[in-house]
Design a protein around this motif. Structure first.
Motif, PDB file in Angstrom:
ATOM      1  N   ILE A   1       0.839  -1.204   0.000  1.00 24.85           N
ATOM      2  CA  ILE A   1       0.000   0.000   0.000  1.00 24.85           C
ATOM      3  C   ILE A   1       0.871   1.250   0.000  1.00 24.85           C
ATOM      4  CG2 ILE A   1      -1.653   1.333   1.374  1.00 24.85           C
ATOM      5  CD1 ILE A   1      -2.829  -1.337   2.305  1.00 24.85           C
ATOM      6  N   ASP A   2       1.936   1.248   0.805  1.00 25.27           N
ATOM      7  CA  ASP A   2       2.842   2.396   0.831  1.00 25.27           C
ATOM      8  C   ASP A   2       3.496   2.615  -0.532  1.00 25.27           C
ATOM      9  OD1 ASP A   2       2.350   2.965   3.501  1.00 25.27           O
ATOM     10  OD2 ASP A   2       3.974   1.672   4.213  1.00 25.27           O
ATOM     11  N   GLY A   3       3.797   1.510  -1.233  1.00 23.78           N
ATOM     12  CA  GLY A   3       4.526   1.638  -2.482  1.00 23.78           C
ATOM     13  C   GLY A   3       3.670   1.942  -3.687  1.00 23.78           C
ATOM     14  N   VAL A   4       2.466   1.356  -3.743  1.00 25.73           N
ATOM     15  CA  VAL A   4       1.694   1.447  -4.970  1.00 25.73           C
ATOM     16  C   VAL A   4       0.304   2.037  -4.770  1.00 25.73           C
ATOM     17  CG1 VAL A   4       0.535  -0.809  -4.969  1.00 25.73           C
ATOM     18  CG2 VAL A   4       1.390   0.139  -7.120  1.00 25.73           C
ATOM     19  N   GLY A   5      -0.090   2.295  -3.525  1.00 27.30           N
ATOM     20  CA  GLY A   5      -1.399   2.882  -3.264  1.00 27.30           C
ATOM     21  C   GLY A   5      -2.402   1.849  -2.785  1.00 27.30           C
ATOM     22  N   ALA A   6      -3.392   2.305  -2.034  1.00 29.95           N
ATOM     23  CA  ALA A   6      -4.347   1.394  -1.402  1.00 29.95           C
ATOM     24  C   ALA A   6      -5.180   0.629  -2.410  1.00 29.95           C
ATOM     25  CB  ALA A   6      -5.267   2.183  -0.458  1.00 29.95           C
ATOM     26  N   GLY A   7      -5.678   1.321  -3.426  1.00 26.52           N
ATOM     27  CA  GLY A   7      -6.548   0.656  -4.392  1.00 26.52           C
ATOM     28  C   GLY A   7      -5.822  -0.404  -5.185  1.00 26.52           C
ATOM     29  N   ILE A   8      -4.675  -0.041  -5.776  1.00 21.41           N
ATOM     30  CA  ILE A   8      -3.957  -0.982  -6.622  1.00 21.41           C
ATOM     31  C   ILE A   8      -3.374  -2.126  -5.801  1.00 21.41           C
ATOM     32  CG2 ILE A   8      -1.974  -1.214  -8.162  1.00 21.41           C
ATOM     33  CD1 ILE A   8      -2.555   1.555  -9.195  1.00 21.41           C
ATOM     34  N   ALA A   9      -2.942  -1.856  -4.566  1.00 16.97           N
ATOM     35  CA  ALA A   9      -2.435  -2.925  -3.706  1.00 16.97           C
ATOM     36  C   ALA A   9      -3.496  -3.997  -3.487  1.00 16.97           C
ATOM     37  CB  ALA A   9      -1.982  -2.360  -2.364  1.00 16.97           C
ATOM     38  N   THR A  10      -4.748  -3.583  -3.349  1.00 20.46           N
ATOM     39  CA  THR A  10      -5.825  -4.541  -3.145  1.00 20.46           C
ATOM     40  C   THR A  10      -6.102  -5.330  -4.418  1.00 20.46           C
ATOM     41  OG1 THR A  10      -6.785  -3.033  -1.525  1.00 20.46           O
ATOM     42  CG2 THR A  10      -8.194  -4.799  -2.317  1.00 20.46           C
ATOM     43  N   VAL A  11      -5.874  -4.712  -5.573  1.00 15.56           N
ATOM     44  CA  VAL A  11      -5.997  -5.451  -6.825  1.00 15.56           C
ATOM     45  C   VAL A  11      -4.893  -6.495  -6.935  1.00 15.56           C
ATOM     46  CG1 VAL A  11      -5.891  -5.271  -9.336  1.00 15.56           C
ATOM     47  CG2 VAL A  11      -7.154  -3.567  -8.028  1.00 15.56           C
ATOM     48  N   LEU A  12      -3.657  -6.086  -6.634  1.00 16.09           N
ATOM     49  CA  LEU A  12      -2.521  -6.983  -6.808  1.00 16.09           C
ATOM     50  C   LEU A  12      -2.610  -8.212  -5.925  1.00 16.09           C
ATOM     51  CD1 LEU A  12       0.398  -4.389  -7.035  1.00 16.09           C
ATOM     52  CD2 LEU A  12      -0.643  -5.684  -8.900  1.00 16.09           C
ATOM     53  N   VAL A  13      -3.099  -8.049  -4.690  1.00 16.79           N
ATOM     54  CA  VAL A  13      -3.136  -9.179  -3.772  1.00 16.79           C
ATOM     55  C   VAL A  13      -4.099 -10.259  -4.258  1.00 16.79           C
ATOM     56  CG1 VAL A  13      -5.005  -8.461  -2.231  1.00 16.79           C
ATOM     57  CG2 VAL A  13      -3.045  -9.703  -1.298  1.00 16.79           C
ATOM     58  N   ASN A  14      -4.973  -9.904  -5.188  1.00 21.96           N
ATOM     59  CA  ASN A  14      -5.924 -10.893  -5.691  1.00 21.96           C
ATOM     60  C   ASN A  14      -5.337 -11.845  -6.720  1.00 21.96           C
ATOM     61  OD1 ASN A  14      -9.014 -10.598  -4.824  1.00 21.96           O
ATOM     62  ND2 ASN A  14      -8.001  -8.632  -4.621  1.00 21.96           N
ATOM     63  N   VAL A  15      -4.015 -11.777  -6.935  1.00 21.83           N
ATOM     64  CA  VAL A  15      -3.380 -12.832  -7.725  1.00 21.83           C
ATOM     65  C   VAL A  15      -3.486 -14.168  -7.003  1.00 21.83           C
ATOM     66  CG1 VAL A  15      -1.772 -11.192  -8.760  1.00 21.83           C
ATOM     67  CG2 VAL A  15      -1.071 -12.471  -6.731  1.00 21.83           C
ATOM     68  N   GLN A  16      -3.934 -14.154  -5.744  1.00 24.12           N
ATOM     69  CA  GLN A  16      -4.165 -15.403  -5.015  1.00 24.12           C
ATOM     70  C   GLN A  16      -5.120 -16.339  -5.748  1.00 24.12           C
ATOM     71  OE1 GLN A  16      -7.288 -16.172  -3.688  1.00 24.12           O
ATOM     72  NE2 GLN A  16      -8.240 -14.216  -4.141  1.00 24.12           N
ATOM     73  N   VAL A  17      -5.981 -15.804  -6.622  1.00 25.24           N
ATOM     74  CA  VAL A  17      -6.908 -16.649  -7.356  1.00 25.24           C
ATOM     75  C   VAL A  17      -6.158 -17.630  -8.250  1.00 25.24           C
ATOM     76  CG1 VAL A  17      -8.779 -16.637  -9.059  1.00 25.24           C
ATOM     77  CG2 VAL A  17      -8.748 -14.955  -7.231  1.00 25.24           C
ATOM     78  N   ALA A  18      -4.969 -17.249  -8.703  1.00 25.53           N
ATOM     79  CA  ALA A  18      -4.149 -18.171  -9.483  1.00 25.53           C
ATOM     80  C   ALA A  18      -3.377 -19.124  -8.593  1.00 25.53           C
ATOM     81  CB  ALA A  18      -3.178 -17.387 -10.371  1.00 25.53           C
ATOM     82  N   VAL A  19      -3.109 -18.725  -7.347  1.00 25.77           N
ATOM     83  CA  VAL A  19      -2.313 -19.549  -6.436  1.00 25.77           C
ATOM     84  C   VAL A  19      -3.121 -20.749  -5.941  1.00 25.77           C
ATOM     85  CG1 VAL A  19      -1.073 -19.586  -4.225  1.00 25.77           C
ATOM     86  CG2 VAL A  19      -0.922 -17.578  -5.722  1.00 25.77           C
ATOM     87  N   VAL A  20      -4.375 -20.521  -5.582  1.00 22.91           N
ATOM     88  CA  VAL A  20      -5.187 -21.584  -4.989  1.00 22.91           C
ATOM     89  C   VAL A  20      -5.352 -22.778  -5.930  1.00 22.91           C
ATOM     90  CG1 VAL A  20      -7.437 -22.152  -4.003  1.00 22.91           C
ATOM     91  CG2 VAL A  20      -6.354 -19.974  -3.442  1.00 22.91           C
ATOM     92  N   PRO A  21      -5.741 -22.586  -7.209  1.00 23.27           N
ATOM     93  CA  PRO A  21      -5.858 -23.761  -8.082  1.00 23.27           C
ATOM     94  C   PRO A  21      -4.534 -24.471  -8.331  1.00 23.27           C
ATOM     95  CG  PRO A  21      -6.196 -21.740  -9.326  1.00 23.27           C
ATOM     96  CD  PRO A  21      -6.220 -21.370  -7.884  1.00 23.27           C
ATOM     97  N   LEU A  22      -3.415 -23.725  -8.338  1.00 21.08           N
ATOM     98  CA  LEU A  22      -2.124 -24.383  -8.510  1.00 21.08           C
ATOM     99  C   LEU A  22      -1.800 -25.274  -7.315  1.00 21.08           C
ATOM    100  CD1 LEU A  22       0.061 -21.532 -10.058  1.00 21.08           C
ATOM    101  CD2 LEU A  22      -0.761 -23.617 -11.185  1.00 21.08           C
ATOM    102  N   LEU A  23      -2.077 -24.796  -6.108  1.00 20.48           N
ATOM    103  CA  LEU A  23      -1.860 -25.625  -4.921  1.00 20.48           C
ATOM    104  C   LEU A  23      -2.794 -26.826  -4.916  1.00 20.48           C
ATOM    105  CD1 LEU A  23      -1.412 -22.896  -2.144  1.00 20.48           C
ATOM    106  CD2 LEU A  23       0.333 -24.445  -3.035  1.00 20.48           C
ATOM    107  N   ALA A  24      -4.035 -26.603  -5.295  1.00 21.77           N
ATOM    108  CA  ALA A  24      -4.987 -27.716  -5.338  1.00 21.77           C
ATOM    109  C   ALA A  24      -4.552 -28.767  -6.354  1.00 21.77           C
ATOM    110  CB  ALA A  24      -6.383 -27.194  -5.679  1.00 21.77           C
ATOM    111  N   PHE A  25      -3.987 -28.334  -7.475  1.00 20.41           N
ATOM    112  CA  PHE A  25      -3.499 -29.282  -8.479  1.00 20.41           C
ATOM    113  C   PHE A  25      -2.279 -30.036  -7.978  1.00 20.41           C
ATOM    114  CE2 PHE A  25      -0.636 -30.163 -12.075  1.00 20.41           C
ATOM    115  CZ  PHE A  25      -1.435 -31.052 -12.778  1.00 20.41           C
ATOM    116  N   ALA A  26      -1.350 -29.322  -7.327  1.00 21.29           N
ATOM    117  CA  ALA A  26      -0.122 -29.951  -6.854  1.00 21.29           C
ATOM    118  C   ALA A  26      -0.386 -30.952  -5.742  1.00 21.29           C
ATOM    119  CB  ALA A  26       0.859 -28.885  -6.381  1.00 21.29           C
ATOM    120  N   VAL A  27      -1.322 -30.631  -4.833  1.00 21.30           N
ATOM    121  CA  VAL A  27      -1.541 -31.473  -3.656  1.00 21.30           C
ATOM    122  C   VAL A  27      -2.605 -32.531  -3.907  1.00 21.30           C
ATOM    123  CG1 VAL A  27      -2.224 -31.449  -1.224  1.00 21.30           C
ATOM    124  CG2 VAL A  27      -0.806 -29.597  -2.139  1.00 21.30           C
TER     125      VAL A  27
END
Length: 315
Positions: free
Chosen positions: A84-110
């Protein structure tokens, strides 16, 4: 909550979470301080709820997984605050939603859960959006270091994805809402001290104005947001839940502009749009809601054969 439309619960939870970045900026404290007090100030609300729930539904199984998930959540909080300090509150909240790609990858691996067909083509779009939102095509005025902030945001998304994955695993077959949030909050508070303390410092006496904003953050983002989302997710399909949760980054960008006066560059706004589009594609049907058989592959029917994939058992 069973009598309320789960879509309304999820929208309300996403709205509560979307205000978190604004409240963090208004508090004026470091990311480690905000992460610690977000957890500590939520405990007076969560403990009575968890005790009441324990008497009503019994103790929580797999409590250790909830605590480990909380450790990842604490790392997410600290990295997200730095983003948030580096890129702003709004965009930081957008970026953290890359988790949507993380969850299916973990589900596939495990568990061998195959992501949807749209997942692979969505990944390069997601990366391009993150790069634009991070300021690779020109810096906006909403943050001090958009490039570094985008890296912190991506790291927060990885930790957040691990938290969601473990929470989904631990919640199989259980109807608890307050107990998992309490356990995860304890783990997140410990992680915020361990990571945020040596890195940015944790101010245990930030002053009353800051404590007021942090108390609102604890109640809205830590208690209300996660309780509502936890109650809604088991009752919704992954595609519907993914679409509704995209309200969170959209609302955060809008609130950041209205309340904090953030003015991202056009390229950064375009990057946000790409991220949201890619998240929608990657999350479409990639993770199934839990059922009684465990956290296995999403039931897939072949239009010609009617075959369904076997479900993997939860250890």
């Amino acid at each position: 909550m069973r009598r309320i439309d789960p879509r309304l619960l999820l929208i309300a939870g996403a709205a509560f979470i979307s205000v978190s970045a604004i409240l963090f900026r208004l508090s004026g404290v470091s990311s480690g301080t905000a992460a610690f007090f977000r957890c500590a100030l939520a405990l007076p609300v969560l403990v009575p709820l968890a005790l009441w729930e324990r008497r009503r539904t019994g103790p929580r199984r797999r409590a250790g997984v909830d605590v480990i998930a909380g450790l990842l959540l604490g790392a997410d909080f600290v990295l997200w605050g730095a983003s948030i300090d580096g890129v702003g509150a709004g965009i930081a909240t957008v970026l953290v939603n890359v988790q949507v790609a993380v969850v299916p990858l973990l589900a596939f691996a495990v568990f061998g859960e195959r992501p949807s067909r749209a997942f692979a083509p969505a990944v390069p779009v997601l990366l391009a959006g993150v790069a634009l939102a991070g300021g690779i095509a020109g810096h906006g005025t909403s943050g001090t270091d958009p490039v570094l902030g985008s890296l912190f945001g991506a790291g927060a998304g990885l930790a957040y994805g691990g938290y969601l994955f473990l929470t989904r695993l631990a919640g199989h077959g259980q109807e608890h809402r307050a107990q998992p949030v309490l356990l995860a909050t304890l783990g997140a508070g410990a992680a915020s001290l361990a990571i945020g303390g040596p890195w940015q410092g944790v101010d245990l006496a930030p002053g009353w104005p800051a404590l007021g904003w942090l108390a609102v953050l604890a109640v809205t983002g830590q208690v209300c947001g996660w309780m509502l989302i936890g109650a809604a997710l088991p009752r919704l399909g992954a595609d519907v839940a993914g679409a509704l949760l995209l309200l969170q980054p959209v609302l955060a960008v809008a609130l950041g502009a209205v309340i904090l006066g953030e003015r991202p560059a056009l390229a950064q706004l375009a990057g946000c749009g790409l991220v949201v589009t890619a998240i929608r594609l990657a999350g479409r049907g990639s993770v199934s809601p839990r059922d009684d058989s465990g956290m296995g592959p999403r039931a897939r029917g072949d239009a010609r054969t009617g075959e369904r994939a076997d479900r993997a058992e939860v250890p």
